[in-house]
Each structure stands twice: as C-alpha cells, then as structure tokens.
Design a protein around this motif. Structure first.
Motif, short mmCIF file in Angstrom:
data_model
loop_
_atom_site.label_atom_id
_atom_site.label_comp_id
_atom_site.label_asym_id
_atom_site.label_seq_id
_atom_site.Cartn_x
_atom_site.Cartn_y
_atom_site.Cartn_z
N THR A 201 0.81 -1.22 0.00
CA THR A 201 0.00 0.00 0.00
C THR A 201 0.84 1.26 0.00
O THR A 201 0.30 2.37 -0.11
N GLY A 202 2.14 1.15 0.13
CA GLY A 202 3.04 2.29 0.13
C GLY A 202 4.45 1.79 0.40
O GLY A 202 4.66 0.63 0.77
N VAL A 203 5.43 2.67 0.23
CA VAL A 203 6.84 2.28 0.41
C VAL A 203 7.56 3.36 1.20
O VAL A 203 7.44 4.56 0.90
N GLY A 204 8.32 2.94 2.20
CA GLY A 204 9.21 3.82 2.94
C GLY A 204 10.64 3.42 2.69
O GLY A 204 10.99 2.22 2.78
N LEU A 205 11.49 4.37 2.36
CA LEU A 205 12.89 4.11 2.02
C LEU A 205 13.81 4.80 3.02
O LEU A 205 13.69 6.01 3.25
N CYS A 206 14.73 4.04 3.62
CA CYS A 206 15.80 4.61 4.44
C CYS A 206 17.11 4.25 3.75
O CYS A 206 17.52 3.08 3.75
N MET A 207 17.76 5.23 3.15
CA MET A 207 18.84 4.92 2.23
C MET A 207 19.99 5.90 2.36
O MET A 207 19.84 7.02 2.84
N GLU A 208 21.16 5.42 1.92
CA GLU A 208 22.34 6.27 1.83
C GLU A 208 22.64 6.62 0.38
O GLU A 208 23.14 7.70 0.10
N VAL A 271 11.81 13.20 3.48
CA VAL A 271 11.75 13.71 4.85
C VAL A 271 13.14 13.57 5.45
O VAL A 271 14.05 12.99 4.84
N HIS A 272 13.33 14.08 6.66
CA HIS A 272 14.68 14.12 7.23
C HIS A 272 14.78 13.48 8.60
O HIS A 272 15.81 13.63 9.27
N ALA A 273 13.75 12.78 9.03
CA ALA A 273 13.78 12.10 10.32
C ALA A 273 12.91 10.85 10.25
O ALA A 273 11.96 10.78 9.47
N ILE A 274 13.22 9.88 11.10
CA ILE A 274 12.51 8.61 11.06
C ILE A 274 11.06 8.78 11.51
O ILE A 274 10.14 8.18 10.92
N ASP A 275 10.81 9.57 12.54
CA ASP A 275 9.42 9.76 12.98
C ASP A 275 8.60 10.46 11.90
O ASP A 275 7.42 10.16 11.69
N GLU A 276 9.24 11.37 11.18
CA GLU A 276 8.55 12.06 10.09
C GLU A 276 8.23 11.08 8.95
O GLU A 276 7.17 11.17 8.32
N LEU A 277 9.15 10.15 8.70
CA LEU A 277 8.90 9.12 7.69
C LEU A 277 7.65 8.31 8.04
O LEU A 277 6.75 8.13 7.20
N VAL A 278 7.56 7.85 9.28
CA VAL A 278 6.44 7.00 9.68
C VAL A 278 5.13 7.79 9.64
O VAL A 278 4.13 7.32 9.09
N ASP A 279 5.13 8.99 10.21
CA ASP A 279 3.90 9.79 10.22
C ASP A 279 3.46 10.17 8.81
O ASP A 279 2.26 10.13 8.49
N THR A 280 4.41 10.54 7.98
CA THR A 280 4.05 10.95 6.62
C THR A 280 3.51 9.76 5.83
O THR A 280 2.48 9.87 5.14
N LEU A 281 4.17 8.62 5.91
CA LEU A 281 3.72 7.45 5.17
C LEU A 281 2.36 6.98 5.69
O LEU A 281 1.48 6.61 4.90
N ALA A 282 2.16 7.02 7.01
CA ALA A 282 0.86 6.63 7.57
C ALA A 282 -0.24 7.57 7.11
O ALA A 282 -1.35 7.14 6.77
#
Length: 711
Positions: A201-208, A271-282
C-alpha cells in the motif's frame, strides 16, 4: 513480481544455517505464525527442534529462502552450496565484509561470485520480515503483527529497520527488508519487487545511496501508476567531488541535491527524520493524494492556533482565511463568541458537547452536521475559503488534540475527535489529528482515528509535513507522465581525469549552441583599448584563465574610455597573468550588458550515480552568500520555470515594486540550449554560466566554465 525476489517476499519453505542466530530466526518465524516448511542446517546439533541436516547438500529441493547465520568466511562457502542446491534467496547476516575495509571488500566480491544466479540479501543485514506470510528471516526482536496488506519498509540500516518495526504510530507494515551492504540485492531491486505486489500500500525508504538508478526510476514509475505513496529518508549527504570543485555550483550544491531532484521528479516525498517518515507514510496511506494545498486547522487554544500558523510558514501549504459568508456561518455555530480565523481557536466553552462541536466543525468544512455525504447547502459544495467557486472550502483539515496521560479520564476528549471525523466524512475532506506533543496522542486515539477514517500524526510539524506531502503527491499524479526510460539522463564519469576550459574557450562553445554571449576579444594588454573602441563602450576587461576572477582582482567593469581600458588591462595582466596555454599575457575585452534586472547562476553537472543535474539560482559575486538555488534532473522539461519561481530571487525576475521584469522566457530557452549542448557532447562533465545576465529583453552568458572528461 520481479523474478528474483518473489520467493523472498512470499516464501513457502525456509532453511536456517548456523547456530544461535539461526535459532533466533526460527523462533521468530514460529512466533510470527509462519506455516510453511522449515529446515535447520548444523553439523553438530538440532536447531530449535526443527528437522536438522548436517549440510546444505542434504536439504530437500526447492527451498525458497535461507537464513545464513555463520561467520564471514563460512558464509561464502555456505552461499555457494545454497546456490548449487537451487535455493531462491540467501539472507546473509554476518558482518566483516565491505564495511570493514580492503580485506572485507575482497570477501564481498567472493560472496557474490559464490552466489552465482541466486539472490543474496546483505551481508551485514537483519534480513526480511513478511507480515503476509509470517516469514521472519530475522535474528532479532521486531514489533510487526501479521496482516495481509501494508507498506513496505526498505532500509540499508538494520537497526533503523528494527526500530521501524517497533513504531506505535498506526502504520500498517507488510514487509521490512534490511539490505545491509547491498552486495547483490540493492534498494532499487527491492523497491522494484515490492511495488508490483498487490498487497503493498506504500513504500518507505531509508537509504544512503543508489546502486541502480535506472531500476529505481522504473520502480518509482510503477508506484506512480499504482498510486502508491513513497516516502524517503536519505542520510549521508556527500560533498562534491574534487574534480569539479572549481565551480560555484560545487561549493553550493553537493551531490545530495541530485537525490533531492530525483525524488522530486519521481514524486517521492523526502523527509529528514525517522518519525517524520512514519507519520508521513501513515498519513498518505490513510488520506491519499490531496486535490490542492488549502488547509484549515482546528484547536481549542489560541496558543495552538498561533503555533500552527507559525509552523506552516515556509511550507507549500495555503492557510486561507474564511470568506465573509463562510465566516458568518461558523460564527453562528459558535454563538458569535469567537473570532473566526484560520487557524481557528473554537475555545473550550463547547468542550465535551458532541452536538455543538459537530455543528461547529460541520460549518467550518461546509458539511451537514448529521447527514453523511451532504453539505450544508445540500448536494455539492458552494462554499470556499475565498468565496463562491463551487468547490469544497478546504482540501484538508487538521485537528490539534492532546489527550491526558494514561490513567486519567479521557472521556471528554472523544467527542471532539468524533465530531471532527463526522464533519470530515460528510464534507468529503481528508482529516488529520495531531497532538502538540507526540506522547499526548496515545495508541487508543490512533486506533480510533483510523477506525473513523482519520490519519493520526505525532505532532504538529509532522502533520504539516504530511499534508504538504499529500498535496505534492496530488500535483505529481496530475502531471502528464513521461516515459519512464526517458526520465533521467545518466551521469558521466571521467576515469582519465578532467580538464577545465576557461571562459575564453567555454563561451565560443556556448555561442555555437545558440546561447547569447557578449561581443568580446582576446587580446594582448596593449591592444585592449583598440579592441574596446571596436566593440563599443561600456566594456569589461577580464583576466584569462582564472576560475574566480573577481576574487583575484581580475575583473574591471563599466569602463567607458580608452585610457581606463588600457590601465585596467595592464594592471590585470601584470597581477593575474595568463595561463600557459594562451602563450602570452592576454586579457579579454568584452561588451558590458546594461539594463540588467538580475544575475543568475545556471549550471549542468554530472552527479554520479544519479544523473545530470541542472541548477539555477542567484548568481554573480554573491552566489555563495545568497545560497538561493534549485536543482532538477535532466531532462528538465517544463520544470525549469517552476524552479525559477521557487527562488527567493523570483520577485526580482518577475518585476519587483514596479521595476522591469526580466526576460524569463529567454532564461528558460538558455537552459534548453544548455541541456541540448550537454546531451550532444558526452565529454561535458559540468558547464556553469555565472552570471547569466537577465535584462528585460534577453539573457546573456557573461561568464562561463566547462569541465570536460579527458580523451
């Protein structure tokens, strides 16, 4: 699904090689409810009461995926045996590969060679969690629960991946993939695999970084076609390479800007933070793309309303005030006791009163307070924030609501959320609930928000970021979709090194490409006055060969007579000199451009591995001081004008306070010509025009440098 990884995402049989780490993975699969076949491989003991064989060669045929929990040297041999046995994918947990230095890099090459055609995840990774199947090739704790659908979280960092599984922010997760060193399977291939699975239903990426840009672009295009939200955190912003540090662009725009441009082009919200990633994707998963960026905020506190107003500044969000007739209806619902503004402080005198809260929120959103699916005017919206356009008044609504701590009475808080949910549903307005402090939005409130069709964010900033992302996603989906294969011009490497072409060599190439340059002459200092008489005044005299002439005292501008030209030419030639390639002490004499509205920087530079990056921004001698740039990937297409409008300098280009506007069309055309020049000459690593002088009628490249790959 992509052929190599479908057996990883939905395995029916698993093998576990090793000792303690393998047993942890077995236990994780059991706790997660994996119902397929599982086998252990250990020559000395049984693993967690599984059927255990002494060697990989004794495993039954057709094993889909294997967890390899042995040391780095044994991992290589094990992977070779797994490949020979026809196993689909090997998850390699061991460290001690490329992350530790030269010897580890050699081992990593040997690992890939040993794998042959078999896919390898890792090494130095936690592995995979599959909520649809219960597979947990994962030797550590995790917080996922079984579910048939959800987002996919892809992370190069194993610890960040584990932390994401522990999130209690209401994000439904189907897959977590920890990629580690990406010796074989990289984030691009994993992205490609998950976007085609119908359960994603969506994708979150944590990448270098990326190892396969073309594959990444194709996967992003699939996500767009499926209307899947994609949100990325990119860490490790890298400095510019030394080969091109001669230009202003290199000092202003690092290689990280290429990723920023890639994400923007592909509709991926960064986004620039992990909590922002989760909230934005949710939030994106809950409310989908927005039809616009107009939002309204509701809270029972003037302080919270002011905070929302402050924190929305600088974002691509509109917080419009109510039209007079709309404001009158809201005021009536509040008995005329409240000043009607957006953000709205509806005060606490209706606190806990579901009926009055419902009437208030319905009036704000132009919805009927009791009848689902209708508006306050029956049928369609006639009320707008600006008045009378026939559309809904707002594209999204936010409720700021902090709940009491655990153990305290929360009963009087629920009517507020319920009234907000009803108004959002009846007004067809996506709604987000946020707290001023993330810990004040408990799990119970998040779950109830989801049940009522609302998104929930931990705090105001994350909620605003998520709404901004939803609006940007809506704009991206509305854009005409180009062919995926044409989306990015490949970056260029210079294995034999580079050469810098100074201004007097770069500008003829620009002129040949159709870009306007000033009339000029390269002459010996004693010939400068005669050249100026021929060109016409005013003129500039410049040093030859210096990359930053102004800093070196190598420029004199606005000269209006022969004596001043001769004096300037003698001083510049004596102090700055000339490059050996010119052979004499030479200077450039050039016509000065008058009626300049603005000075711009325009450049195209190779930024491996992403692509060729176009940068536009404020130019001239204050380029680094102003630090006002925007970057796009080539081909830029119609995005150049939008990039110019994003600059702080844009009001000057558009005609500030009655002053003449610059020839923006000429700037856009110059960019197109520069793009064509770079496309047609694959030796160009970078070309920078600074300044591009913009007048009311034209745009002229007053200075330029080129960096070419050596033959």
């Amino acid at each position: 699904m992509t052929g190599r990884l479908d057996r990883l995402l939905r395995p029916r049989s698993l093998a576990f090689v090793g000792g303690v780490a393998a047993e942890r993975s077995i236990d994780a699969c059991r706790a997660f409810g994996f119902a397929g076949e599982m086998w252990g491989v250990n020559p000395r003991r049984t693993l967690s009461d599984l059927p255990t064989v002494a060697s990989v060669a004794e495993l039954p045929e057709g094993i889909d995926a294997a967890f390899v929990g042995v040391d780095h040297d044994a991992t290589i041999d094990t992977v070779r045996q797994l490949s020979e046995a026809g196993v689909g994918v090997a998850v390699c947990h061991a460290s001690g590969f490329a992350e530790v230095g030269a010897a580890g890099k050699v081992r990593q090459v040997e690992l890939v060679e040993a794998a042959g055609a078999m896919a390898v995840l890792g090494p130095n990774c936690n592995g995979l969690l599959s909520a649809p199947t219960g597979a947990a090739l994962w030797p550590d704790a995790h917080g996922l629960v079984r579910r048939p659908r959800g987002v996919a979280l892809l992370s190069q960092s194993g610890n960040i991946a584990m932390n994401l599984t522990m999130s209690r922010r209401g994000l439904d997760v189907a897959w977590v993939i920890s990629l580690g060193n990406q010796a074989d399977v990289g984030i691009s291939e994993a992205f490609e695999a998950v976007v085609v699975d119908e359960a994603t239903t969506g994708v979150g990426l944590c990448m270098e970084g990326l190892n396969d840009v073309e594959r990444f672009v194709e996967a992003a295009a699939v996500a767009r076609r499926r209307r899947l939200p994609v949100v990325a955190v990119k860490v490790g912003a890298s400095p510019s390479s030394g080969a091109i540090a001669v230009t202003h662009t290199a000092s202003l725009v690092g290689d990280d800007a290429a990723y920023e441009a890639l994400f923007r082009k592909m509709g991926i919200h960064r986004v620039h933070a992990i909590d922002e990633l989760v909230d934005t994707l949710a939030t994106l998963s809950a409310i989908g793309p927005l039809r616009g960026n107009r939002m309204v905020s509701l809270s029972c506190s003037g302080g919270e309303a002011a905070l929302v107003a402050d924190r929305s500044q600088g974002r691509n969000l509109s917080v419009p005030q109510f039209a007079p007739d709309h404001a009158a209806r809201v005021a009536s619902a509040l008995d005329g006791r409240v000043a009607i503004t957006n953000p709205l402080d509806y005060h606490t005198y209706i606190w806990g009163d579901l009926d009055r809260l419902s009437r208030c929120f319905a009036s704000v959103l132009g919805a009927d307070a009791t009848t689902p699916g209708t508006t306050a005017h029956g049928g369609t919206h006639t009320d707008t924030a600006g008045g009378g356009s026939g559309e809904a008044p707002f594209d999204a609504a936010m409720l700021v609501l902090d709940f009491p701590a655990e153990g305290l009475d929360r009963s009087r808080w629920w009517p507020t959320m319920q009234a907000f949910a009803t108004a959002c549903a009846n007004g067809d307005t996506p709604g987000v609930v946020a707290a001023s402090l993330a810990e004040n939005l408990p799990d119970e409130a998040r779950s109830q928000a989801a049940e009522w069709g609302l998104a929930a964010c931990g705090d105001i900033d994350n909620a605003l970021s998520a709404l901004e992302a939803a609006a940007a996603w809506g704009r991206h989906l509305d854009d005409t979709e180009p062919e995926a294969g044409l989306l990015v011009v490949q970056a260029r490497e210079a294995p034999l090194g580079t050469s810098v072409l100074p201004e007097h060599e770069a500008k003829p190439r620009l002129a040949a490409a159709g870009i306007e340059v000033p009339m000029g002459r390269l002459v010996e200092p004693q010939q400068a006055a005669a050249a100026a008489d021929e060109i016409g005044y005013p003129v500039a005299v410049k040093a030859v060969g210096a990359a930053h002439k102004s800093d070196a005292g190598g420029v004199a501008v606005g000269l209006t007579d022969a004596d001043s030209v001769a004096a300037a030419a003698g001083r510049i030639a004596a102090s700055v000199g000339a490059p050996a390639a010119v052979g004499v002490r030479a200077v450039m004499v050039e016509l000065c451009i008058t009626d300049v509205v603005a000075e711009l920087l325009v450049s195209v530079r190779s930024s491996p591995p992403v692509g060729m990056v176009l940068t536009v921004g404020a130019g001239g001698t204050l380029t680094e001081v102003l630090d006002d740039t925007a970057s796009l990937l080539l081909p830029a297409g119609g995005d150049t004008l939008e990039a110019l409008r994003d600059l702080r300098l844009w009001p000057v280009l558009a005609g500030y306070r009655g002053r003449p506007a610059g020839a923006v069309d000429a700037v856009v055309n110059t960019v197109k010509l520069l793009e064509t020049l770079v496309r047609d000459d694959d030796r160009i690593i970078e070309v920078e025009v600074n300044p591009l002088l913009v007048t009311p009628h034209t745009a002229v490249a007053a200075d330029a440098l080129m960096v070419l790959a050596n033959d």
